[in-house]
Scaffold this motif. Structure first.
Motif, PDB file in Angstrom:
ATOM      1  N   PRO A  96     -23.856   2.316  30.302  1.00 29.27           N
ATOM      2  CA  PRO A  96     -24.673   3.001  29.287  1.00 29.27           C
ATOM      3  C   PRO A  96     -26.123   2.526  29.303  1.00 29.27           C
ATOM      4  O   PRO A  96     -26.412   1.372  29.623  1.00 29.27           O
ATOM      5  CB  PRO A  96     -23.993   2.599  27.966  1.00 29.27           C
ATOM      6  CG  PRO A  96     -23.386   1.260  28.252  1.00 29.27           C
ATOM      7  CD  PRO A  96     -23.001   1.268  29.713  1.00 29.27           C
ATOM      8  N   ASP A  97     -27.036   3.436  28.949  1.00 31.91           N
ATOM      9  CA  ASP A  97     -28.427   3.019  28.752  1.00 31.91           C
ATOM     10  C   ASP A  97     -28.722   2.832  27.266  1.00 31.91           C
ATOM     11  O   ASP A  97     -29.727   2.228  26.896  1.00 31.91           O
ATOM     12  CB  ASP A  97     -29.400   4.032  29.371  1.00 31.91           C
ATOM     13  CG  ASP A  97     -29.268   5.420  28.761  1.00 31.91           C
ATOM     14  OD1 ASP A  97     -28.331   5.630  27.966  1.00 31.91           O
ATOM     15  OD2 ASP A  97     -30.094   6.291  29.089  1.00 31.91           O
ATOM     16  N   ASN A  98     -27.830   3.345  26.426  1.00 31.50           N
ATOM     17  CA  ASN A  98     -27.972   3.170  24.974  1.00 31.50           C
ATOM     18  C   ASN A  98     -26.574   3.019  24.378  1.00 31.50           C
ATOM     19  O   ASN A  98     -25.853   4.004  24.214  1.00 31.50           O
ATOM     20  CB  ASN A  98     -28.692   4.378  24.359  1.00 31.50           C
ATOM     21  CG  ASN A  98     -28.966   4.190  22.871  1.00 31.50           C
ATOM     22  OD1 ASN A  98     -28.258   3.485  22.164  1.00 31.50           O
ATOM     23  ND2 ASN A  98     -30.019   4.842  22.390  1.00 31.50           N
ATOM     24  N   PHE A 117     -25.485   2.331  21.432  1.00 29.12           N
ATOM     25  CA  PHE A 117     -25.225   2.946  20.126  1.00 29.12           C
ATOM     26  C   PHE A 117     -25.008   4.450  20.246  1.00 29.12           C
ATOM     27  O   PHE A 117     -24.239   5.035  19.481  1.00 29.12           O
ATOM     28  CB  PHE A 117     -26.376   2.623  19.161  1.00 29.12           C
ATOM     29  CG  PHE A 117     -26.486   1.162  18.846  1.00 29.12           C
ATOM     30  CD1 PHE A 117     -25.617   0.569  17.934  1.00 29.12           C
ATOM     31  CD2 PHE A 117     -27.409   0.370  19.493  1.00 29.12           C
ATOM     32  CE1 PHE A 117     -25.688  -0.783  17.659  1.00 29.12           C
ATOM     33  CE2 PHE A 117     -27.489  -0.992  19.230  1.00 29.12           C
ATOM     34  CZ  PHE A 117     -26.625  -1.573  18.310  1.00 29.12           C
ATOM     35  N   TYR A 118     -25.654   5.047  21.251  1.00 29.40           N
ATOM     36  CA  TYR A 118     -25.380   6.465  21.524  1.00 29.40           C
ATOM     37  C   TYR A 118     -23.949   6.623  22.036  1.00 29.40           C
ATOM     38  O   TYR A 118     -23.236   7.557  21.651  1.00 29.40           O
ATOM     39  CB  TYR A 118     -26.373   7.001  22.553  1.00 29.40           C
ATOM     40  CG  TYR A 118     -26.084   8.424  22.978  1.00 29.40           C
ATOM     41  CD1 TYR A 118     -26.384   9.496  22.141  1.00 29.40           C
ATOM     42  CD2 TYR A 118     -25.499   8.687  24.216  1.00 29.40           C
ATOM     43  CE1 TYR A 118     -26.105  10.798  22.525  1.00 29.40           C
ATOM     44  CE2 TYR A 118     -25.217   9.986  24.607  1.00 29.40           C
ATOM     45  CZ  TYR A 118     -25.525  11.039  23.761  1.00 29.40           C
ATOM     46  OH  TYR A 118     -25.242  12.332  24.135  1.00 29.40           O
ATOM     47  N   SER A 119     -23.524   5.692  22.894  1.00 32.85           N
ATOM     48  CA  SER A 119     -22.156   5.731  23.419  1.00 32.85           C
ATOM     49  C   SER A 119     -21.141   5.611  22.287  1.00 32.85           C
ATOM     50  O   SER A 119     -20.108   6.283  22.289  1.00 32.85           O
ATOM     51  CB  SER A 119     -21.933   4.594  24.426  1.00 32.85           C
ATOM     52  OG  SER A 119     -22.876   4.647  25.472  1.00 32.85           O
ATOM     53  N   LEU A 120     -21.434   4.744  21.313  1.00 36.61           N
ATOM     54  CA  LEU A 120     -20.529   4.556  20.174  1.00 36.61           C
ATOM     55  C   LEU A 120     -20.353   5.837  19.371  1.00 36.61           C
ATOM     56  O   LEU A 120     -19.275   6.096  18.836  1.00 36.61           O
ATOM     57  CB  LEU A 120     -21.062   3.463  19.248  1.00 36.61           C
ATOM     58  CG  LEU A 120     -20.679   2.015  19.528  1.00 36.61           C
ATOM     59  CD1 LEU A 120     -21.340   1.092  18.514  1.00 36.61           C
ATOM     60  CD2 LEU A 120     -19.165   1.817  19.512  1.00 36.61           C
ATOM     61  N   SER A 121     -21.408   6.631  19.286  1.00 37.66           N
ATOM     62  CA  SER A 121     -21.355   7.833  18.447  1.00 37.66           C
ATOM     63  C   SER A 121     -20.849   9.052  19.191  1.00 37.66           C
ATOM     64  O   SER A 121     -20.744  10.130  18.623  1.00 37.66           O
ATOM     65  CB  SER A 121     -22.752   8.130  17.876  1.00 37.66           C
ATOM     66  OG  SER A 121     -23.659   8.411  18.923  1.00 37.66           O
ATOM     67  N   ASN A 122     -20.541   8.886  20.479  1.00 39.80           N
ATOM     68  CA  ASN A 122     -20.093  10.019  21.292  1.00 39.80           C
ATOM     69  C   ASN A 122     -18.735   9.684  21.908  1.00 39.80           C
ATOM     70  O   ASN A 122     -18.638   8.846  22.802  1.00 39.80           O
ATOM     71  CB  ASN A 122     -21.124  10.309  22.390  1.00 39.80           C
ATOM     72  CG  ASN A 122     -20.853  11.626  23.095  1.00 39.80           C
ATOM     73  OD1 ASN A 122     -19.715  11.961  23.374  1.00 39.80           O
ATOM     74  ND2 ASN A 122     -21.912  12.367  23.388  1.00 39.80           N
ATOM     75  N   ASN A 123     -17.678  10.342  21.423  1.00 37.99           N
ATOM     76  CA  ASN A 123     -16.320  10.014  21.871  1.00 37.99           C
ATOM     77  C   ASN A 123     -16.110  10.223  23.363  1.00 37.99           C
ATOM     78  O   ASN A 123     -15.247   9.597  23.969  1.00 37.99           O
ATOM     79  CB  ASN A 123     -15.299  10.862  21.104  1.00 37.99           C
ATOM     80  CG  ASN A 123     -15.136  10.402  19.670  1.00 37.99           C
ATOM     81  OD1 ASN A 123     -15.381   9.242  19.365  1.00 37.99           O
ATOM     82  ND2 ASN A 123     -14.757  11.299  18.783  1.00 37.99           N
ATOM     83  N   ILE A 139     -16.054   0.651  26.821  1.00 34.99           N
ATOM     84  CA  ILE A 139     -15.156  -0.326  27.445  1.00 34.99           C
ATOM     85  C   ILE A 139     -15.938  -1.238  28.399  1.00 34.99           C
ATOM     86  O   ILE A 139     -15.727  -2.459  28.426  1.00 34.99           O
ATOM     87  CB  ILE A 139     -14.009   0.393  28.180  1.00 34.99           C
ATOM     88  CG1 ILE A 139     -13.105   1.115  27.170  1.00 34.99           C
ATOM     89  CG2 ILE A 139     -13.187  -0.581  29.014  1.00 34.99           C
ATOM     90  CD1 ILE A 139     -12.042   2.001  27.792  1.00 34.99           C
ATOM     91  N   PHE A 140     -16.860  -0.639  29.181  1.00 31.71           N
ATOM     92  CA  PHE A 140     -17.697  -1.446  30.082  1.00 31.71           C
ATOM     93  C   PHE A 140     -18.496  -2.484  29.292  1.00 31.71           C
ATOM     94  O   PHE A 140     -18.552  -3.668  29.659  1.00 31.71           O
ATOM     95  CB  PHE A 140     -18.656  -0.536  30.864  1.00 31.71           C
ATOM     96  CG  PHE A 140     -19.695  -1.289  31.649  1.00 31.71           C
ATOM     97  CD1 PHE A 140     -19.410  -1.790  32.915  1.00 31.71           C
ATOM     98  CD2 PHE A 140     -20.968  -1.503  31.119  1.00 31.71           C
ATOM     99  CE1 PHE A 140     -20.367  -2.495  33.633  1.00 31.71           C
ATOM    100  CE2 PHE A 140     -21.922  -2.208  31.835  1.00 31.71           C
ATOM    101  CZ  PHE A 140     -21.625  -2.702  33.090  1.00 31.71           C
ATOM    102  N   PHE A 141     -19.134  -2.028  28.206  1.00 26.51           N
ATOM    103  CA  PHE A 141     -19.922  -2.947  27.384  1.00 26.51           C
ATOM    104  C   PHE A 141     -19.053  -4.069  26.823  1.00 26.51           C
ATOM    105  O   PHE A 141     -19.451  -5.244  26.808  1.00 26.51           O
ATOM    106  CB  PHE A 141     -20.588  -2.180  26.233  1.00 26.51           C
ATOM    107  CG  PHE A 141     -21.316  -3.073  25.253  1.00 26.51           C
ATOM    108  CD1 PHE A 141     -22.622  -3.476  25.497  1.00 26.51           C
ATOM    109  CD2 PHE A 141     -20.691  -3.519  24.098  1.00 26.51           C
ATOM    110  CE1 PHE A 141     -23.291  -4.316  24.607  1.00 26.51           C
ATOM    111  CE2 PHE A 141     -21.346  -4.356  23.200  1.00 26.51           C
ATOM    112  CZ  PHE A 141     -22.657  -4.745  23.459  1.00 26.51           C
ATOM    113  N   ALA A 142     -17.846  -3.715  26.337  1.00 27.94           N
ATOM    114  CA  ALA A 142     -16.957  -4.710  25.736  1.00 27.94           C
ATOM    115  C   ALA A 142     -16.557  -5.779  26.752  1.00 27.94           C
ATOM    116  O   ALA A 142     -16.561  -6.982  26.452  1.00 27.94           O
ATOM    117  CB  ALA A 142     -15.710  -4.026  25.160  1.00 27.94           C
TER     118      ALA A 142
END
Length: 468
Positions: A174-176, A178-184, A191-194
């Motif tokens: 992801p480049d953002n 928080f955008y990933s969090l808001s988009n299912n 998962i990558f970030f985690a």
């Protein structure tokens, strides 16, 4: 579940489907929304916690790497077996064609309303022959249906551009966040970030990482409690969910209700064959390939108390103490190995759950006449493998993770209601798979570290007081 099915049958017979859809089904939607609300943060914090709790990377060395690698391999094997079976048996195609066409039309209308592209590029709503049936199913006007039939094509045309061969890999990062969090649809990015976050926690000083880890563990417990509270209300929600979904799919035609449950029986059989193959063929074969001293019958005799408890509780976490005792006392695994490998297995090794999710997604796609490509099925393998890390070792946690997998391939998460009636009994079998897989990997690691002391004449029942 039984009351929901009875209500659905009565509703179809007496022509009450509209009442059921308007006044009962919304509570099922609330249930799905609650699970979706919990699913993303639960995966995020579960994966961070699971990775970070592995311990100091410097002290893990060879054993830690081997453990995670073998767990990953068995998970991919389980998913691949599930995909092979569901693509061979095709349980979703074993119901009548008209029911599947109605399901397909409903899917296309849903996909258009959510802004998703039709997965296989075919659009039934473009065929005038299906317009009248689509209006009966959806109560939408001719103009609204026309819009639904072309919107996805326009979006697809606008997005059509040349992409590099590594674009799927680029899309995972992801480049953002928080955008990933808001988009299912961007679950792989979460998962990558985690995983990245959890790994980085391993490499910073303990006095800095421990407060963060305590916070993550605390938040994770809160979300697990939310799952617990929602599932306590599950009987009411499941009634509404089943009654609503069956009424939507069947309308006032009771014959379609029978077709739905005929499809469920084939789906259950497919999952069950896969789970039994994992328990009695795949794991023993892997074990025999690495550990010669443990015989086939000896392994099952040693693990039978843990497998029995896993079947009755549907929780690999609740079974963990008995699993550890079986592995240590009956298989002769050193406590240093079992205390490290088995808790990790209870967190990241969900082979039974992964196999079931793979079969469920393809079955639901087949039920709605959606032909997923090899690439889309590869996405299922990847998402299911990574999501299994975040599956809590509690009953029905796999159902929450299934929402994530369905979202990742642009399918309707509400379809979990279709497989809900048979979920609990399959959950019992897949927990046995999870526990058996943990014990298999633990034995392999112990043998490789020269920490396995198996004695064939050991009686497994001597060690246990299962009543306590």
């Amino acid at each position: 579940m039984i009351l929901g099915i009875i209500w659905a049958l009565l509703s179809s017979t007496l022509g009450w489907s509209a009442f059921t859809i308007n006044w009962i089904d919304p509570f099922g939607t609330i249930f799905i929304n609650l699970l979706k609300l919990i699913a993303v943060p639960l995966v995020l914090f579960s994966i961070i916690s699971g990775v970070a709790n592995i311990g100091d990377p410097a002290s893990l060395g060879r054993m830690g790497g081997k453990t995670l690698l073998i767990y990953l391999i068995t998970t991919v094997m389980a998913i691949s077996l599930g995909l092979l079976l569901v693509n061979t048996i095709k349980p979703g195609k074993l119901i009548d064609q008209q029911s599947r066409i109605d399901n397909r039309i409903s899917y296309e209308i849903w996909a258009s309303s959510q802004g998703y592209q039709i997965k296989d590029g075919i659009n039934y709503l473009q065929d005038p022959a299906f317009f009248e049936r689509a209006q009966e199913i959806s109560k939408l006007s001719h103009a609204e249906l026309k819009e639904a039939s072309v919107s996805d094509k326009l979006e697809k045309a606008n997005k059509r551009k040349e992409t590099s061969p590594l674009q799927p890999l680029v899309d995972i990062v992801p480049d953002n966040f928080f955008y990933s969090l808001s988009n299912n649809g961007l679950m792989l990015q979460i998962i990558f970030f985690a995983i990245f976050f959890g790994v980085c926690l391993l490499f910073i000083p303990n006095d800095k990482s421990q407060p963060v880890l305590n916070l993550v563990d605390g938040i994770n417990e809160v979300f697990l409690k939310m799952v617990d509270l929602v599932m306590q209300a599950a009987p009411f929600f499941v009634f509404a969910l089943l009654a609503g979904v069956v009424s939507k799919m069947a309308g006032d035609d009771i014959g379609k209700v029978i077709e739905i449950f005929k499809g469920l029986s084939w789906y259950s059989l497919t999952v069950l064959i896969g789970l039994l193959l994992m328990i009695f063929i795949v794991y023993p074969s892997i074990l025999k390939g690495f550990v010669k001293k443990i015989p086939y019958t000896g392994f099952f005799k040693a693990m039978s108390p843990a497998q029995t408890l896993a079947f009755s509780t549907s929780s690999s976490a609740a079974t963990l103490p008995v699993t550890m005792e079986c592995v240590e006392q009956n298989l002769g695994v050193d406590k240093k190995v079992s205390s490290f490998v088995l808790p990790i297995g209870a967190t990241v090794n969900m082979d039974g759950t992964s196999l079931y999710q793979a079969v469920a997604v393809i079955f639901l796609a087949q039920l709605h006449m959606i032909d997923l490509t090899f690439g889309q099925q590869l996405t299922i393998v990847l998402t299911t493998t990574l999501a299994s890390i975040g599956s809590a070792a509690v009953p029905s946690a796999g159902l929450v993770m299934l929402i994530i997998v369905l979202d990742s391939v642009g399918l309707n998460p509400a379809w979990i209601a279709i497989i809900f009636p048979v979920d609990r009994i399959l959950d019992m079998f897949r927990t046995v798979v999870n526990v058996t897989g943990d014990a298999t990997v633990c034995s392999i690691i112990a043998d490789g570290e020269n920490m396995l002391d198996y004695h064939a004449d050991k009686d497994p029942t001597e060690t246990f007081d299962l009543d306590s």
